[in-house]
Scaffold this active site. Structure first.
Site, PDB file in Angstrom:
ATOM      1  N   HIS A  48       2.276   4.411  -5.201  1.00  0.00           N
ATOM      2  CA  HIS A  48       2.862   5.499  -6.007  1.00  0.00           C
ATOM      3  C   HIS A  48       3.005   4.983  -7.445  1.00  0.00           C
ATOM      4  O   HIS A  48       2.593   3.849  -7.756  1.00  0.00           O
ATOM      5  CB  HIS A  48       4.204   5.928  -5.407  1.00  0.00           C
ATOM      6  CG  HIS A  48       5.135   4.782  -5.096  1.00  0.00           C
ATOM      7  ND1 HIS A  48       5.716   3.999  -6.069  1.00  0.00           N
ATOM      8  CD2 HIS A  48       5.559   4.264  -3.909  1.00  0.00           C
ATOM      9  CE1 HIS A  48       6.465   3.075  -5.514  1.00  0.00           C
ATOM     10  NE2 HIS A  48       6.383   3.205  -4.203  1.00  0.00           N
ATOM     11  N   GLN A  93      12.036  -4.216  -9.936  1.00  0.00           N
ATOM     12  CA  GLN A  93      13.493  -4.346  -9.948  1.00  0.00           C
ATOM     13  C   GLN A  93      14.130  -3.574  -8.779  1.00  0.00           C
ATOM     14  O   GLN A  93      15.228  -3.874  -8.340  1.00  0.00           O
ATOM     15  CB  GLN A  93      14.023  -3.808 -11.295  1.00  0.00           C
ATOM     16  CG  GLN A  93      15.526  -3.793 -11.469  1.00  0.00           C
ATOM     17  CD  GLN A  93      16.127  -5.184 -11.534  1.00  0.00           C
ATOM     18  OE1 GLN A  93      15.434  -6.145 -11.900  1.00  0.00           O
ATOM     19  NE2 GLN A  93      17.382  -5.303 -11.178  1.00  0.00           N
ATOM     20  N   MET A 134      11.136   5.876  -6.430  1.00  0.00           N
ATOM     21  CA  MET A 134       9.882   6.017  -5.686  1.00  0.00           C
ATOM     22  C   MET A 134       9.781   4.908  -4.643  1.00  0.00           C
ATOM     23  O   MET A 134      10.158   3.763  -4.904  1.00  0.00           O
ATOM     24  CB  MET A 134       8.700   5.948  -6.642  1.00  0.00           C
ATOM     25  CG  MET A 134       8.625   7.188  -7.486  1.00  0.00           C
ATOM     26  SD  MET A 134       7.067   7.274  -8.356  1.00  0.00           S
ATOM     27  CE  MET A 134       7.332   8.767  -9.271  1.00  0.00           C
ATOM     28  N   SER A 174       7.295   4.005  -0.838  1.00  0.00           N
ATOM     29  CA  SER A 174       6.311   4.466   0.148  1.00  0.00           C
ATOM     30  C   SER A 174       7.025   5.132   1.312  1.00  0.00           C
ATOM     31  O   SER A 174       6.499   6.051   1.943  1.00  0.00           O
ATOM     32  CB  SER A 174       5.495   3.278   0.660  1.00  0.00           C
ATOM     33  OG  SER A 174       4.946   2.583  -0.433  1.00  0.00           O
ATOM     34  N   GLY A 232       5.435   3.835  -9.012  1.00  0.00           N
ATOM     35  CA  GLY A 232       6.176   2.567  -9.129  1.00  0.00           C
ATOM     36  C   GLY A 232       5.216   1.385  -9.095  1.00  0.00           C
ATOM     37  O   GLY A 232       5.234   0.504  -9.967  1.00  0.00           O
ATOM     38  N   HIS A 233       4.337   1.394  -8.082  1.00  0.00           N
ATOM     39  CA  HIS A 233       3.334   0.325  -7.999  1.00  0.00           C
ATOM     40  C   HIS A 233       2.437   0.340  -9.242  1.00  0.00           C
ATOM     41  O   HIS A 233       2.091  -0.708  -9.787  1.00  0.00           O
ATOM     42  CB  HIS A 233       2.435   0.529  -6.773  1.00  0.00           C
ATOM     43  CG  HIS A 233       3.144   0.468  -5.455  1.00  0.00           C
ATOM     44  ND1 HIS A 233       3.313   1.574  -4.656  1.00  0.00           N
ATOM     45  CD2 HIS A 233       3.713  -0.561  -4.794  1.00  0.00           C
ATOM     46  CE1 HIS A 233       3.954   1.229  -3.551  1.00  0.00           C
ATOM     47  NE2 HIS A 233       4.222  -0.069  -3.605  1.00  0.00           N
ATOM     48  N   GLY A 275       0.807  -1.220   0.000  1.00  0.00           N
ATOM     49  CA  GLY A 275       0.000   0.000   0.000  1.00  0.00           C
ATOM     50  C   GLY A 275       0.838   1.266   0.000  1.00  0.00           C
ATOM     51  O   GLY A 275       2.029   1.231  -0.291  1.00  0.00           O
ATOM     52  N   ASP A 296      13.513  -3.752  -5.770  1.00  0.00           N
ATOM     53  CA  ASP A 296      13.831  -4.708  -4.703  1.00  0.00           C
ATOM     54  C   ASP A 296      14.513  -5.920  -5.341  1.00  0.00           C
ATOM     55  O   ASP A 296      13.941  -7.010  -5.408  1.00  0.00           O
ATOM     56  CB  ASP A 296      12.551  -5.083  -3.956  1.00  0.00           C
ATOM     57  CG  ASP A 296      11.942  -3.880  -3.265  1.00  0.00           C
ATOM     58  OD1 ASP A 296      12.417  -3.520  -2.195  1.00  0.00           O
ATOM     59  OD2 ASP A 296      11.021  -3.253  -3.833  1.00  0.00           O
TER      60      ASP A 296
HETATM   61  P1  AMP Z   1       6.006  -2.527  -1.633  1.00  0.00           P
HETATM   62  O1  AMP Z   1       4.634  -1.968  -1.510  1.00  0.00           O
HETATM   63  O2  AMP Z   1       7.088  -1.571  -1.256  1.00  0.00           O
HETATM   64  O3  AMP Z   1       6.143  -3.883  -0.979  1.00  0.00           O
HETATM   65  O4  AMP Z   1       6.240  -2.789  -3.183  1.00  0.00           O
HETATM   66  C1  AMP Z   1       5.359  -3.594  -3.926  1.00  0.00           C
HETATM   67  C2  AMP Z   1       6.000  -3.874  -5.260  1.00  0.00           C
HETATM   68  O5  AMP Z   1       6.239  -2.643  -5.937  1.00  0.00           O
HETATM   69  C3  AMP Z   1       7.361  -4.590  -5.133  1.00  0.00           C
HETATM   70  O6  AMP Z   1       7.465  -5.582  -6.135  1.00  0.00           O
HETATM   71  C4  AMP Z   1       8.336  -3.463  -5.346  1.00  0.00           C
HETATM   72  O7  AMP Z   1       9.584  -3.902  -5.870  1.00  0.00           O
HETATM   73  C5  AMP Z   1       7.592  -2.604  -6.365  1.00  0.00           C
HETATM   74  N1  AMP Z   1       8.094  -1.244  -6.334  1.00  0.00           N
HETATM   75  C6  AMP Z   1       8.302  -0.456  -5.255  1.00  0.00           C
HETATM   76  N2  AMP Z   1       8.829   0.732  -5.616  1.00  0.00           N
HETATM   77  C7  AMP Z   1       8.973   0.692  -6.970  1.00  0.00           C
HETATM   78  C8  AMP Z   1       9.475   1.612  -7.941  1.00  0.00           C
HETATM   79  N3  AMP Z   1       9.941   2.803  -7.608  1.00  0.00           N
HETATM   80  N4  AMP Z   1       9.454   1.238  -9.237  1.00  0.00           N
HETATM   81  C9  AMP Z   1       8.974   0.014  -9.605  1.00  0.00           C
HETATM   82  N5  AMP Z   1       8.502  -0.906  -8.736  1.00  0.00           N
HETATM   83  C10 AMP Z   1       8.495  -0.568  -7.427  1.00  0.00           C
END
Ligand code: AMP
Length: 282
Positions: free
Chosen positions: A34, A148, A184, A186, A36-37, A31, A150
């Protein structure tokens, strides 16, 4: 857009779709969404007929309790963004729904977790392995999308899928950045204005390392200079800066066009821990 909060609701939603040969794309998130998600969602939208997103702040993958409790939550805004992105369903479970009791199972990803994030966040990849396994078993997607950004998480998820023969493809999506280059995340929401400026040191360092590697410089020389650069930013506290093979995570000495290599960084800016990486290609 359907909002599903229980495992049985997800199964009731997904089973007829699979029977109908729909192609299901899945984007797991924590959650505070942004761009990226949303780029993961857009990739899923392109190749799948049904897109399901999960929002779950997984307590098992936090090794630091205050990082867990301070993790940003904004479900109303998230649902609005996902609705606008034509997502078909959101799985938004409670912790009790996913973990009626503490899982007895634990994962050990061996070499993949004894470096980088694994060293600084003990237990983190066990938590990732458990939640990703559960979500894949519940949602049963054809393709799951990961960022990518992570990089080590991608390696762990691919190992999980390979070693346990999950019937899913893993698709990796490029990192989306702010205009000034900050990846980007969270967690960026927790940076104050001064920290936000200081956070640029991550991208600047990665670019410096990449340029020097491309010039043919050896990593041990570059690393020293890069660490000195980071030390000039008073709010930055480096955890690691390494040049690695992007799949095996093994340390690299210099650029090799036959390999997929990346520079990876984890650095605190004030109290906020940020990670980033850059692919290095000639
Ligand atoms: P998170 O909510 O941080 O667990 O991220 C969920 C998914 O979004 C994971 O696969 C992250 O690698 C991906 N993610 C997070 N930030 C970015 C970003 N800036 N660009 C692309 N994917 C992202």
């Amino acid at each position: 857009m359907k909002i599903l909060s229980t495992i049985s609701e997800v199964r009731t939603y997904v089973n007829p779709l699979r029977a109908d040969n729909q192609r299901i794309g899945f984007v797991p998130t924590m959650g505070a969404l942004h761009q990226g998600h949303l780029s993961l969602v857009a990739s899923a939208r392109q190749s799948c007929s049904v897109v399901i997103v999960s929002i779950f702040i997984n307590p098992l993958q936090f090794n630091n309790f205050s990082d867990f409790t301070a993790y940003p939550q904004m479900i109303e805004k998230d649902l609005e963004l996902l609705g606008n992105a034509s997502v078909d369903a959101v799985f938004f479970p409670t912790a009790d729904e996913l973990y009626p009791s503490t899982p007895a199972l634990s994962f050990n990803f061996g070499i993949l977790e004894h470096s980088l994030e694994g060293t600084f966040r003990p237990g983190h990849f066990n938590g990732v392995g458990i939640v990703v396994s559960k979500l894949l078993n519940i949602v049963k997607p054809h393709i799951a999308f990961f960022g990518q950004k992570d990089l080590q998480q991608v390696c762990v998820v691919k190992a999980l899928v390979r070693d346990l023969s999950f019937d899913v493809s893993i698709e990796v999506v490029d990192t989306i950045r702010e205009q000034d280059g900050l990846a980007m995340s969270s967690r960026n929401l927790r940076l104050n204005a001064t920290e936000r400026k200081a956070s640029l040191v991550l991208f600047q360092t990665l670019n410096f390392c990449k340029d020097e590697l491309i010039k043919g410089e050896f990593w041990f020389n570059i690393r020293e200079k890069a660490i000195t650069m980071i030390q000039q930013e008073p709010l930055a506290r480096l955890e690691y800066l390494e040049f690695i093979d992007s799949s095996s995570l093994e340390n690299q000495e210099c650029i090799d066009s036959t390999k997929h290599q990346s520079v990876v960084i984890a650095c605190f800016i004030g109290e906020i821990r940020l990670i980033d990486n850059l692919v290095v290609k000639v």
